[in-house]
Structures are given as structure tokens and as C-alpha cells.
Design a protein around this motif. Sequence first.
Motif, short mmCIF file in Angstrom:
data_model
loop_
_atom_site.label_atom_id
_atom_site.label_comp_id
_atom_site.label_asym_id
_atom_site.label_seq_id
_atom_site.Cartn_x
_atom_site.Cartn_y
_atom_site.Cartn_z
N THR A 116 0.56 -1.18 -0.06
CA THR A 116 0.18 -0.17 -0.05
C THR A 116 0.72 1.24 0.00
O THR A 116 1.92 1.30 0.28
N TYR A 117 0.28 2.46 -0.35
CA TYR A 117 0.84 3.54 -0.41
C TYR A 117 1.07 4.60 0.98
O TYR A 117 0.06 4.18 1.85
N ASN A 118 2.10 4.94 1.01
CA ASN A 118 2.31 5.93 2.33
C ASN A 118 1.91 7.36 1.95
O ASN A 118 2.84 7.89 1.37
N ASN A 119 0.85 7.79 2.77
CA ASN A 119 0.45 9.33 2.20
C ASN A 119 1.21 10.38 2.94
O ASN A 119 0.74 11.49 3.05
N ASN A 120 2.02 9.85 3.90
CA ASN A 120 2.91 10.77 4.68
C ASN A 120 4.02 11.20 4.00
O ASN A 120 5.11 10.65 4.12
N SER A 121 4.24 12.30 3.39
CA SER A 121 5.35 12.82 2.61
C SER A 121 6.66 12.95 3.28
O SER A 121 7.77 12.76 2.81
N SER A 122 6.40 13.07 4.61
CA SER A 122 7.59 13.29 5.60
C SER A 122 8.50 11.94 5.80
O SER A 122 9.44 11.99 6.13
N ILE A 123 7.63 10.85 5.59
CA ILE A 123 8.25 9.57 5.69
C ILE A 123 8.63 9.09 4.37
O ILE A 123 9.93 8.36 4.16
N GLU A 124 8.01 8.96 3.14
CA GLU A 124 8.22 8.65 1.87
C GLU A 124 7.74 9.40 0.70
O GLU A 124 6.62 9.91 0.71
N SER A 125 8.53 9.88 -0.13
CA SER A 125 8.31 10.60 -1.27
C SER A 125 7.55 10.03 -2.32
O SER A 125 7.47 8.37 -2.06
N ILE A 126 6.81 10.35 -3.30
CA ILE A 126 6.51 9.58 -4.56
C ILE A 126 7.15 8.47 -4.85
O ILE A 126 6.98 7.48 -5.24
N GLU A 127 8.43 9.12 -5.26
CA GLU A 127 9.40 8.16 -5.90
C GLU A 127 9.89 6.86 -4.82
O GLU A 127 9.87 5.69 -5.40
N GLU A 128 10.14 7.30 -3.56
CA GLU A 128 10.24 6.22 -2.59
C GLU A 128 9.12 5.33 -2.51
O GLU A 128 9.30 4.05 -2.22
N ASN A 129 7.86 5.77 -2.47
CA ASN A 129 6.83 5.00 -2.45
C ASN A 129 6.77 3.94 -3.50
O ASN A 129 6.37 2.53 -3.39
N ILE A 130 7.05 4.40 -4.68
CA ILE A 130 6.83 3.59 -5.95
C ILE A 130 8.12 2.50 -5.81
O ILE A 130 7.77 1.48 -5.80
N ALA A 131 9.52 2.83 -5.53
CA ALA A 131 10.50 1.88 -5.24
C ALA A 131 10.23 0.78 -4.31
O ALA A 131 10.48 -0.17 -4.47
N ARG A 132 9.61 1.32 -2.94
CA ARG A 132 9.15 0.23 -2.05
C ARG A 132 8.27 -0.49 -2.35
O ARG A 132 8.24 -1.92 -2.28
N MET A 133 7.19 -0.24 -3.19
CA MET A 133 5.96 -1.12 -3.46
C MET A 133 6.49 -1.86 -4.44
O MET A 133 6.06 -3.23 -4.61
N GLU A 134 7.11 -1.39 -5.28
CA GLU A 134 7.83 -2.38 -6.42
C GLU A 134 8.75 -3.47 -5.78
O GLU A 134 8.61 -4.71 -6.21
N LYS A 135 9.37 -3.06 -4.94
CA LYS A 135 10.31 -4.24 -4.06
C LYS A 135 9.49 -5.01 -3.21
O LYS A 135 9.52 -6.30 -3.39
N GLU A 136 8.31 -4.67 -2.78
CA GLU A 136 7.61 -5.66 -1.84
C GLU A 136 6.88 -6.55 -2.99
O GLU A 136 6.52 -7.80 -2.38
N LEU A 137 6.46 -6.08 -4.06
CA LEU A 137 5.75 -6.99 -5.04
C LEU A 137 7.00 -7.92 -5.57
O LEU A 137 6.54 -9.40 -5.87
N LEU A 138 8.00 -7.44 -6.16
CA LEU A 138 8.90 -8.25 -6.91
C LEU A 138 10.12 -9.00 -6.07
O LEU A 138 10.26 -10.15 -6.44
N TYR A 139 10.32 -8.43 -5.06
CA TYR A 139 11.61 -9.01 -4.21
C TYR A 139 11.18 -9.30 -2.76
O TYR A 139 11.48 -10.52 -2.39
#
Length: 314
Positions: free
Chosen positions: A55-78
Motif C-alpha cells: 500500500t501507499y504511504n501518504n505521509n510525505s515526510s516519511i516517503e516521497s512519491i518516488e520512494e513509495n514507488i520503489a518500496r511498493m515495487e520491491k515488496e511485490l517483486l523481491y
Amino acid sequence: SSDVMDELKDMKKIYSCQTILDVGNNNHTTNRYRNYKTIETLSRNLGINIIIGTTYNNNSSIESIEENIARMEKELLYGMEEDDDDDKVDNNDDTTSSKIRAGFIGEVIIRDDESSQRELKVCASVQNSTNAPVIIAEANPSTKILTILDQIVSYGGNLRRTIVSHMDMYTIDVIQQVLDRGVYVCFDRYSISTSFLDYDGIIFPSMKETVERIIKLIKLNYTNQIVLSSGIVMKLQYQKYGGCGYDILLKELVPRLLSSGDVTPDQIHTMLVTNPIRLLQWWNPPPPLKRPKHYVQCTVCSEYFEPILGSYYT
């Protein structure tokens, strides 16, 4: 919890349930990571496969949009790894950093605000790069769902890999328009009206209304785009607290569909098994994770670690 354990244990024993999806929206604002290890323990104890999402983290102070995308892709693929484990690389399998991977994206709750648009854009981007299915739902069901589907396409998403939940909250005309876009629809809100009469003044569909909608759609040849859920989202729906329980889908909804004479066992199998499998069969082994050059291998356990500057390892 023990309440969930007891209900799922009974459901497996009575109905031979083997796999379930945990579609709960895990808000990363308050809980950085879904507690997948607890779910793994539950899965092992029950002997049931539990598929979780990213899922998406809507707290930008924790994760930026780019960091959200990278984490979600990692959780799905790796795999799903917590921060404390990010510096450890699995030396035995270069294709995955964790045995537990997310199986889908979502559930994405869409509201009429900018945050929802960012979340939808991120999820569509992740879907585009991974081909994972995405599950969405409107916070307040309306005809805006059609506009939301257009937005998913504009953000690069694939409607044929998209499931819209809470569809028994919509009129049959809107449901048909959604189905004609190629998406899958999920019926799950009937369980709330079965558990209690009123919830924040919202009128939820009855079991009878949901059955009638499903039958009509099957007659219109939409069977291959329908999935069914028990829709358990709160403790009041547990049997222990007087609710319908997790098994309402198999104990009540399915028998009513079959007893109508308009739905066959094969069609039930399509909605419960074939369609979900088609959506969930998306993962292909990704390229190996790149191991940072400065990692060193432990001579004792053979795993790789990031050395602390100025320290030495045998």
C-alpha cells in the motif's frame, strides 16, 4: 487475533478453505509496514495461504512519491523487508530478499482529495511496471467511479488488472458500465447489513439485493469479471460479537446463489477460484537484486552485510 484464528480455523475445517486475501487497507501513515510476520505466523498455524498487498504511504515526510514507488515495487517483486533488515542480502537466492512478497496493490480507498489522486497515480505506476493487480474502492460510492477508471488509464494503469470493490453499493446500470471497461467487480458489502442494521447512517445492500445483482450480471455474461468476498472489516462482524463471520460467503451467499436455480456450480467456481487465480498469476522472477560493492561476506554465516566504517570483520 485469537478471534480471527478461531473463525478461519472453522472455515478451513468445514469448507476446506485453502487461500484468502487480506485486502485491509494498511495505512502507512500510522504503521510503517504491514505486520507481515504476524500474518505469516497466522498462515502457518492455520495451514492457509494468506495473500497480502502493498500500500501507499501518504505521509510525505516519511516517503516521497518516488520512494513509495520503489518500496511498493520491491515488496511485490523481491519481498517485504523492514528497515532493520534492509542492510542484509540473502546469499542463497539472488532473485528475492524475502520469502514473503505482496501479491497485489491495495486496497486503494479513493476520496475526493489530492492525496487520493497521488495514491492512485503511484499505484497505477507500480501496476504498470509490475503487472500486479490493483484493488480500488470509492469511500463514498457514486458515478464518479467511471471518472476514476479514466484516471487510472491516464496514469498508465491497466483496467483489465483492476478490481473495484463494494460494487453491491452501486446500481446495476453503473455496475454494467464499469464492467464494460474491462475491470473486475467485487461484491462484499452485503455482510455489513447482515451484521447490524445501521452504520453511520449508511444504507448497505441486503444479502437479497446482492444476490439479485450477481444473478443479473451472470445472465448478461459477466461471470468472468466477478469476484466475491466476505467483506469483514470490523470486529462487530465477527461471530463472537454477534456478526455474520468470515464464512458468510460460503455459508450464506453461495448457497443462495445456487438455490436460485440461475447459477451453476461451475459459475461459482469461476467467481471464487478461476477469476482470482487469473488476477494473481502475474509474478515472474525479476532480475537479481544488485548487491552493493562495499558489502562483505561473513565467514561464519556466509551472508552479506554492510560494514561499519573503521570496523574489521573476519
